[in-house]
Design a protein around this motif. Structure first.
Motif, PDB file in Angstrom:
ATOM      1  N   GLY A   2     -25.315  52.254  61.322  1.00 23.95           N
ATOM      2  CA  GLY A   2     -25.802  51.493  62.471  1.00 23.95           C
ATOM      3  C   GLY A   2     -24.883  51.643  63.661  1.00 23.95           C
ATOM      4  O   GLY A   2     -23.918  52.404  63.639  1.00 23.95           O
ATOM      5  N   LYS A   3     -25.198  50.923  64.714  1.00 25.65           N
ATOM      6  CA  LYS A   3     -24.359  50.912  65.914  1.00 25.65           C
ATOM      7  C   LYS A   3     -23.005  50.318  65.562  1.00 25.65           C
ATOM      8  O   LYS A   3     -22.912  49.315  64.846  1.00 25.65           O
ATOM      9  N   ASP A   4     -21.950  50.931  66.061  1.00 31.67           N
ATOM     10  CA  ASP A   4     -20.599  50.465  65.769  1.00 31.67           C
ATOM     11  C   ASP A   4     -20.315  49.138  66.462  1.00 31.67           C
ATOM     12  O   ASP A   4     -20.614  48.966  67.644  1.00 31.67           O
ATOM     13  N   THR A   5     -19.786  48.196  65.696  1.00 33.82           N
ATOM     14  CA  THR A   5     -19.337  46.912  66.229  1.00 33.82           C
ATOM     15  C   THR A   5     -18.078  46.496  65.479  1.00 33.82           C
ATOM     16  O   THR A   5     -17.777  47.012  64.408  1.00 33.82           O
ATOM     17  N   VAL A   6     -17.372  45.558  66.026  1.00 29.75           N
ATOM     18  CA  VAL A   6     -16.159  45.039  65.397  1.00 29.75           C
ATOM     19  C   VAL A   6     -16.517  44.261  64.132  1.00 29.75           C
ATOM     20  O   VAL A   6     -17.450  43.454  64.135  1.00 29.75           O
ATOM     21  N   GLY A   7     -15.816  44.520  63.048  1.00 33.80           N
ATOM     22  CA  GLY A   7     -15.923  43.698  61.848  1.00 33.80           C
ATOM     23  C   GLY A   7     -16.858  44.186  60.760  1.00 33.80           C
ATOM     24  O   GLY A   7     -17.012  43.511  59.741  1.00 33.80           O
ATOM     25  N   ILE A   8     -17.484  45.349  60.926  1.00 31.31           N
ATOM     26  CA  ILE A   8     -18.425  45.822  59.908  1.00 31.31           C
ATOM     27  C   ILE A   8     -17.706  45.997  58.568  1.00 31.31           C
ATOM     28  O   ILE A   8     -18.129  45.455  57.549  1.00 31.31           O
ATOM     29  N   ILE A   9     -16.620  46.765  58.576  1.00 32.24           N
ATOM     30  CA  ILE A   9     -15.902  47.029  57.325  1.00 32.24           C
ATOM     31  C   ILE A   9     -15.385  45.727  56.734  1.00 32.24           C
ATOM     32  O   ILE A   9     -15.510  45.490  55.523  1.00 32.24           O
ATOM     33  N   ALA A  10     -14.834  44.866  57.558  1.00 32.46           N
ATOM     34  CA  ALA A  10     -14.280  43.600  57.076  1.00 32.46           C
ATOM     35  C   ALA A  10     -15.338  42.754  56.373  1.00 32.46           C
ATOM     36  O   ALA A  10     -15.100  42.236  55.271  1.00 32.46           O
ATOM     37  N   LYS A  11     -16.500  42.612  56.976  1.00 33.12           N
ATOM     38  CA  LYS A  11     -17.532  41.753  56.397  1.00 33.12           C
ATOM     39  C   LYS A  11     -18.072  42.317  55.089  1.00 33.12           C
ATOM     40  O   LYS A  11     -18.307  41.567  54.128  1.00 33.12           O
ATOM     41  N   VAL A  12     -18.254  43.637  55.026  1.00 33.71           N
ATOM     42  CA  VAL A  12     -18.730  44.247  53.784  1.00 33.71           C
ATOM     43  C   VAL A  12     -17.667  44.104  52.696  1.00 33.71           C
ATOM     44  O   VAL A  12     -17.973  43.717  51.560  1.00 33.71           O
ATOM     45  N   CYS A  13     -16.416  44.358  53.044  1.00 34.04           N
ATOM     46  CA  CYS A  13     -15.336  44.274  52.052  1.00 34.04           C
ATOM     47  C   CYS A  13     -15.095  42.847  51.566  1.00 34.04           C
ATOM     48  O   CYS A  13     -14.785  42.638  50.389  1.00 34.04           O
ATOM     49  N   VAL A  14     -15.245  41.866  52.438  1.00 33.10           N
ATOM     50  CA  VAL A  14     -15.115  40.467  52.010  1.00 33.10           C
ATOM     51  C   VAL A  14     -16.193  40.144  50.982  1.00 33.10           C
ATOM     52  O   VAL A  14     -15.916  39.539  49.939  1.00 33.10           O
ATOM     53  N   TYR A  15     -17.435  40.552  51.234  1.00 32.39           N
ATOM     54  CA  TYR A  15     -18.511  40.321  50.272  1.00 32.39           C
ATOM     55  C   TYR A  15     -18.170  40.963  48.928  1.00 32.39           C
ATOM     56  O   TYR A  15     -18.316  40.343  47.878  1.00 32.39           O
ATOM     57  N   LEU A  16     -17.709  42.209  48.958  1.00 33.43           N
ATOM     58  CA  LEU A  16     -17.391  42.906  47.714  1.00 33.43           C
ATOM     59  C   LEU A  16     -16.258  42.208  46.965  1.00 33.43           C
ATOM     60  O   LEU A  16     -16.344  42.000  45.745  1.00 33.43           O
ATOM     61  N   ALA A  17     -15.214  41.821  47.671  1.00 40.26           N
ATOM     62  CA  ALA A  17     -14.086  41.138  47.031  1.00 40.26           C
ATOM     63  C   ALA A  17     -14.514  39.804  46.418  1.00 40.26           C
ATOM     64  O   ALA A  17     -14.107  39.472  45.301  1.00 40.26           O
ATOM     65  N   GLU A  18     -15.333  39.046  47.133  1.00 40.37           N
ATOM     66  CA  GLU A  18     -15.811  37.758  46.614  1.00 40.37           C
ATOM     67  C   GLU A  18     -16.657  37.922  45.354  1.00 40.37           C
ATOM     68  O   GLU A  18     -16.779  36.994  44.559  1.00 40.37           O
ATOM     69  N   ASN A  19     -17.229  39.112  45.162  1.00 37.97           N
ATOM     70  CA  ASN A  19     -18.086  39.367  44.005  1.00 37.97           C
ATOM     71  C   ASN A  19     -17.434  40.290  42.978  1.00 37.97           C
ATOM     72  O   ASN A  19     -18.121  40.873  42.140  1.00 37.97           O
ATOM     73  N   GLN A  20     -16.113  40.392  43.043  1.00 37.17           N
ATOM     74  CA  GLN A  20     -15.328  41.147  42.060  1.00 37.17           C
ATOM     75  C   GLN A  20     -15.746  42.611  41.958  1.00 37.17           C
ATOM     76  O   GLN A  20     -15.814  43.186  40.868  1.00 37.17           O
ATOM     77  N   VAL A  21     -16.056  43.220  43.098  1.00 35.15           N
ATOM     78  CA  VAL A  21     -16.433  44.633  43.149  1.00 35.15           C
ATOM     79  C   VAL A  21     -15.229  45.414  43.668  1.00 35.15           C
ATOM     80  O   VAL A  21     -14.671  45.092  44.714  1.00 35.15           O
ATOM     81  N   ASN A  22     -14.825  46.439  42.915  1.00 30.52           N
ATOM     82  CA  ASN A  22     -13.683  47.262  43.286  1.00 30.52           C
ATOM     83  C   ASN A  22     -14.158  48.518  44.025  1.00 30.52           C
ATOM     84  O   ASN A  22     -15.042  49.217  43.547  1.00 30.52           O
ATOM     85  N   ILE A  23     -13.554  48.793  45.164  1.00 33.16           N
ATOM     86  CA  ILE A  23     -13.868  50.001  45.920  1.00 33.16           C
ATOM     87  C   ILE A  23     -13.016  51.130  45.357  1.00 33.16           C
ATOM     88  O   ILE A  23     -11.790  51.083  45.420  1.00 33.16           O
ATOM     89  N   GLU A  24     -13.667  52.151  44.798  1.00 35.22           N
ATOM     90  CA  GLU A  24     -12.954  53.283  44.218  1.00 35.22           C
ATOM     91  C   GLU A  24     -12.745  54.406  45.217  1.00 35.22           C
ATOM     92  O   GLU A  24     -11.751  55.121  45.159  1.00 35.22           O
TER      93      GLU A  24
END
Length: 90
Positions: free
Chosen positions: A10-32
């Motif tokens: 999508g269009k680049d905006t501030v916080g995309i990576i942060a918001k996706v990574c917070v969701y993953l961390a809260e759900n015990q998903v590890n980024i490999e």
């Protein structure tokens, strides 16, 4: 190990990576593995994740991430690695 492929575009905006990574961390998903790029004003990220620690199914996670994407103005797709591989086989 349950691997899942997550793509964000999508269009680049501030916080995309942060918001996706917070969701993953809260759900015990590890980024490999993660790759992200910005072409002009367009953001693209692809992640390979291990979801074996999460209580959510891939379908539940896909629905949550789709909703999150709508909130932040990007498209987020989530699918099991085996399905992703079958769809992209030549």
């Amino acid at each position: 190990m349950k691997k899942t492929i997550i793509t964000v575009t999508g269009k680049d905006t501030v916080g995309i990576i942060a918001k996706v990574c917070v969701y993953l961390a809260e759900n015990q998903v590890n980024i490999e593995d993660i790759s992200q790029t910005i072409l002009q004003d367009y953001f693209h990220m692809m992640m390979i994740t291990d979801t074996s620690g999460s209580d959510k199914t891939t379908a539940e996670m896909a629905a949550d991430l789709k909703k999150l994407g709508e909130e932040i103005g990007v498209m987020i797709h989530c699918q099991r690695e085996d399905i992703f591989d079958m769809m992209h086989r030549i």
